[in-house]
Design a protein around this motif. Structure first.
Motif, PDB file in Angstrom:
ATOM      1  N   MET A  51      -9.705   4.002   7.770  1.00  0.00           N
ATOM      2  CA  MET A  51      -9.592   2.634   8.286  1.00  0.00           C
ATOM      3  C   MET A  51      -9.144   1.697   7.172  1.00  0.00           C
ATOM      4  SD  MET A  51     -10.347   1.910  11.497  1.00  0.00           S
ATOM      5  CE  MET A  51     -10.979   0.242  11.433  1.00  0.00           C
ATOM      6  N   PRO A  52      -8.359   0.673   7.493  1.00  0.00           N
ATOM      7  CA  PRO A  52      -7.962  -0.301   6.473  1.00  0.00           C
ATOM      8  C   PRO A  52      -9.181  -1.072   5.952  1.00  0.00           C
ATOM      9  CG  PRO A  52      -6.651  -0.537   8.485  1.00  0.00           C
ATOM     10  CD  PRO A  52      -7.782   0.359   8.813  1.00  0.00           C
ATOM     11  N   ASP A  53      -9.089  -1.552   4.699  1.00  0.00           N
ATOM     12  CA  ASP A  53     -10.129  -2.419   4.160  1.00  0.00           C
ATOM     13  C   ASP A  53     -10.168  -3.723   4.951  1.00  0.00           C
ATOM     14  OD1 ASP A  53     -10.715  -0.559   2.236  1.00  0.00           O
ATOM     15  OD2 ASP A  53      -9.367  -1.446   0.738  1.00  0.00           O
ATOM     16  N   ILE A  54     -11.272  -4.455   4.791  1.00  0.00           N
ATOM     17  CA  ILE A  54     -11.431  -5.720   5.522  1.00  0.00           C
ATOM     18  C   ILE A  54     -10.289  -6.686   5.204  1.00  0.00           C
ATOM     19  CG2 ILE A  54     -12.881  -7.774   5.777  1.00  0.00           C
ATOM     20  CD1 ILE A  54     -15.299  -5.972   5.351  1.00  0.00           C
ATOM     21  N   SER A  55      -9.920  -6.774   3.915  1.00  0.00           N
ATOM     22  CA  SER A  55      -8.843  -7.682   3.528  1.00  0.00           C
ATOM     23  C   SER A  55      -7.520  -7.287   4.190  1.00  0.00           C
ATOM     24  CB  SER A  55      -8.681  -7.705   2.006  1.00  0.00           C
ATOM     25  OG  SER A  55      -8.393  -6.400   1.528  1.00  0.00           O
ATOM     26  N   LEU A  56      -7.313  -5.978   4.309  1.00  0.00           N
ATOM     27  CA  LEU A  56      -6.084  -5.495   4.951  1.00  0.00           C
ATOM     28  C   LEU A  56      -6.129  -5.703   6.466  1.00  0.00           C
ATOM     29  CD1 LEU A  56      -5.450  -2.254   2.902  1.00  0.00           C
ATOM     30  CD2 LEU A  56      -3.993  -4.278   2.967  1.00  0.00           C
ATOM     31  N   VAL A 108       0.864  -1.188   0.000  1.00  0.00           N
ATOM     32  CA  VAL A 108       0.000   0.000   0.000  1.00  0.00           C
ATOM     33  C   VAL A 108       0.898   1.235   0.000  1.00  0.00           C
ATOM     34  CG1 VAL A 108      -1.909  -1.151   1.185  1.00  0.00           C
ATOM     35  CG2 VAL A 108      -0.153   0.026   2.534  1.00  0.00           C
ATOM     36  N   SER A 109       0.277   2.411  -0.080  1.00  0.00           N
ATOM     37  CA  SER A 109       1.067   3.648  -0.088  1.00  0.00           C
ATOM     38  C   SER A 109       1.400   4.086   1.339  1.00  0.00           C
ATOM     39  CB  SER A 109       0.279   4.753  -0.797  1.00  0.00           C
ATOM     40  OG  SER A 109      -0.876   5.082  -0.059  1.00  0.00           O
ATOM     41  N   ASN A 110       2.476   4.921   1.467  1.00  0.00           N
ATOM     42  CA  ASN A 110       2.850   5.467   2.777  1.00  0.00           C
ATOM     43  C   ASN A 110       1.717   6.306   3.362  1.00  0.00           C
ATOM     44  OD1 ASN A 110       5.263   4.341   2.070  1.00  0.00           O
ATOM     45  ND2 ASN A 110       6.362   6.274   1.779  1.00  0.00           N
ATOM     46  N   ILE A 118     -10.008  -3.633  16.072  1.00  0.00           N
ATOM     47  CA  ILE A 118     -11.207  -2.791  16.052  1.00  0.00           C
ATOM     48  C   ILE A 118     -11.430  -2.113  17.401  1.00  0.00           C
ATOM     49  CG2 ILE A 118     -13.727  -2.840  15.822  1.00  0.00           C
ATOM     50  CD1 ILE A 118     -13.344  -5.069  13.728  1.00  0.00           C
ATOM     51  N   ASP A 119     -11.107  -2.835  18.488  1.00  0.00           N
ATOM     52  CA  ASP A 119     -11.250  -2.242  19.825  1.00  0.00           C
ATOM     53  C   ASP A 119     -10.119  -1.272  20.150  1.00  0.00           C
ATOM     54  OD1 ASP A 119     -13.580  -3.611  20.288  1.00  0.00           O
ATOM     55  OD2 ASP A 119     -12.610  -5.281  21.320  1.00  0.00           O
ATOM     56  N   GLY A 120      -9.010  -1.397  19.426  1.00  0.00           N
ATOM     57  CA  GLY A 120      -7.881  -0.485  19.651  1.00  0.00           C
ATOM     58  C   GLY A 120      -7.065  -0.821  20.879  1.00  0.00           C
ATOM     59  N   GLU A 121      -7.110  -2.080  21.308  1.00  0.00           N
ATOM     60  CA  GLU A 121      -6.338  -2.488  22.488  1.00  0.00           C
ATOM     61  C   GLU A 121      -6.238  -4.001  22.544  1.00  0.00           C
ATOM     62  OE1 GLU A 121      -8.523  -0.995  25.800  1.00  0.00           O
ATOM     63  OE2 GLU A 121     -10.200  -2.377  25.521  1.00  0.00           O
ATOM     64  N   ARG A 122      -5.197  -4.451  23.254  1.00  0.00           N
ATOM     65  CA  ARG A 122      -5.032  -5.887  23.459  1.00  0.00           C
ATOM     66  C   ARG A 122      -6.001  -6.344  24.538  1.00  0.00           C
ATOM     67  NH1 ARG A 122      -0.408  -7.993  21.132  1.00  0.00           N
ATOM     68  NH2 ARG A 122       1.229  -6.493  20.592  1.00  0.00           N
ATOM     69  N   LYS A 123      -6.491  -7.570  24.365  1.00  0.00           N
ATOM     70  CA  LYS A 123      -7.368  -8.160  25.375  1.00  0.00           C
ATOM     71  C   LYS A 123      -6.554  -9.086  26.259  1.00  0.00           C
ATOM     72  CE  LYS A 123     -11.465  -8.020  22.404  1.00  0.00           C
ATOM     73  NZ  LYS A 123     -12.499  -8.833  21.734  1.00  0.00           N
ATOM     74  N   SER A 177      -1.465   5.850   3.005  1.00  0.00           N
ATOM     75  CA  SER A 177      -2.512   4.999   3.584  1.00  0.00           C
ATOM     76  C   SER A 177      -2.169   4.629   5.016  1.00  0.00           C
ATOM     77  CB  SER A 177      -2.689   3.723   2.749  1.00  0.00           C
ATOM     78  OG  SER A 177      -3.172   4.028   1.466  1.00  0.00           O
ATOM     79  N   VAL A 178      -0.908   4.212   5.240  1.00  0.00           N
ATOM     80  CA  VAL A 178      -0.471   3.835   6.585  1.00  0.00           C
ATOM     81  C   VAL A 178      -0.591   5.025   7.526  1.00  0.00           C
ATOM     82  CG1 VAL A 178       1.460   3.028   7.984  1.00  0.00           C
ATOM     83  CG2 VAL A 178       1.083   2.038   5.713  1.00  0.00           C
ATOM     84  N   SER A 179      -0.201   6.208   7.032  1.00  0.00           N
ATOM     85  CA  SER A 179      -0.261   7.428   7.850  1.00  0.00           C
ATOM     86  C   SER A 179      -1.698   7.760   8.240  1.00  0.00           C
ATOM     87  CB  SER A 179       0.365   8.592   7.086  1.00  0.00           C
ATOM     88  OG  SER A 179       0.246   9.785   7.830  1.00  0.00           O
ATOM     89  N   ARG A 180      -2.618   7.606   7.280  1.00  0.00           N
ATOM     90  CA  ARG A 180      -4.030   7.918   7.542  1.00  0.00           C
ATOM     91  C   ARG A 180      -4.641   6.932   8.542  1.00  0.00           C
ATOM     92  NH1 ARG A 180      -6.542  11.480   4.043  1.00  0.00           N
ATOM     93  NH2 ARG A 180      -8.530  10.392   4.169  1.00  0.00           N
ATOM     94  N   TRP A 181      -4.195   5.654   8.493  1.00  0.00           N
ATOM     95  CA  TRP A 181      -4.686   4.673   9.469  1.00  0.00           C
ATOM     96  C   TRP A 181      -4.262   5.082  10.877  1.00  0.00           C
ATOM     97  CZ3 TRP A 181      -2.318  -0.165   6.644  1.00  0.00           C
ATOM     98  CH2 TRP A 181      -2.987  -0.365   5.435  1.00  0.00           C
ATOM     99  N   GLU A 182      -2.975   5.431  10.987  1.00  0.00           N
ATOM    100  CA  GLU A 182      -2.401   5.669  12.316  1.00  0.00           C
ATOM    101  C   GLU A 182      -2.834   7.007  12.917  1.00  0.00           C
ATOM    102  OE1 GLU A 182       1.807   5.058  12.077  1.00  0.00           O
ATOM    103  OE2 GLU A 182       1.598   2.886  11.782  1.00  0.00           O
ATOM    104  N   THR A 183      -3.320   7.896  12.083  1.00  0.00           N
ATOM    105  CA  THR A 183      -3.837   9.178  12.616  1.00  0.00           C
ATOM    106  C   THR A 183      -5.350   9.122  12.822  1.00  0.00           C
ATOM    107  OG1 THR A 183      -4.010  10.026  10.340  1.00  0.00           O
ATOM    108  CG2 THR A 183      -2.005  10.564  11.589  1.00  0.00           C
TER     109      THR A 183
END
Length: 224
Positions: A44-49, A30-32, A65-70, A34-40
């Protein structure tokens, strides 16, 4: 769903792997940006990603999806629920296959019976053989269909045997009508005795005397 929280979690996972955004983008093709937009949290990444990220970071999709480890107990509970859902889904699929198989067998059996009556003449023993075979196939199909509704096998077998008996009774009744009303020899005779210009057809309930067979003087007489 908190995209900012998800983005921060993805960023922490990347740093745990000691990867730059460029290196991760290359890994996922993917593009840089895309990664930047996910982390900010901008996107959101596609389902496949999501599946790829889950496998790459060795975390569950629900954790991303929860944004944390269980914790381990929650993960174990999630796994158990997933397994139960998977087993339930597989069981439902098996039951559906059984239903379809049962219906197809019933239909195929009735088709054999209809074909036997339509193609073979009364004098042919193949007519009764194929008709009985069709009745057996239909009864087996009924057993499979009933069993797909989680009915006890003994009860399924009892109903299937009863259906075969009813079909056999139907054969006997139609045979009797054919002999008495249409003056034809019976299809379902278990024994034939040949004499001079005479053929005896023995059935389970009566005997049919056929004199001068296949001539203009042919007669059909039923003897009880």
């Amino acid at each position: 769903m908190n995209q900012k929280k998800i983005g921060a979690f993805l960023k922490s996972l990347r740093k745990e792997k000691k990867l730059t955004q460029e290196m991760l983008a290359e890994q996922l093709n993917v593009s840089n940006r895309s990664v930047s937009r996910w982390e900010t949290g901008m996107n959101m990444p596609d389902i496949s990603l999501l599946v790829e990220l889950s496998e790459f970071y060795q975390v569950s999709i629900s954790e991303i999806i929860d944004g944390e480890r269980k914790n381990e107990s929650m993960q174990q509970e999630t796994k158990e629920v997933a397994l139960k859902l998977s087993e339930y889904s597989q069981n439902e699929l098996k039951l559906e296959k059984k239903k379809v198989t049962g219906i197809l067998l019933i239909g195929f059996g009735l088709f054999i019976i209809g074909t036997a009556f339509a193609i073979f003449p009364n004098e042919s023993s193949w007519s009764s053989i194929y008709a009985c075979l069709g009745a057996i196939v239909s009864s087996i199909g009924l057993f499979v269909l009933l069993n797909s509704f989680s009915m006890k096998k003994r009860k399924c077998a009892g109903i299937s045997i009863l259906s075969f008996i009813l079909l056999f009774g139907f054969f006997m009744i139609t045979d009797y009508i054919t002999v008495t009303q249409f003056h034809q020899v019976p299809r379902f005779s278990y024994k034939k005795s040949y004499g001079e210009n005479v053929v005896e057809h023995d059935t389970f309930f009566y005997t049919v005397i056929q004199t001068n067979p296949n001539t203009e003087k042919e007669t059909i007489e039923i003897v009880y």
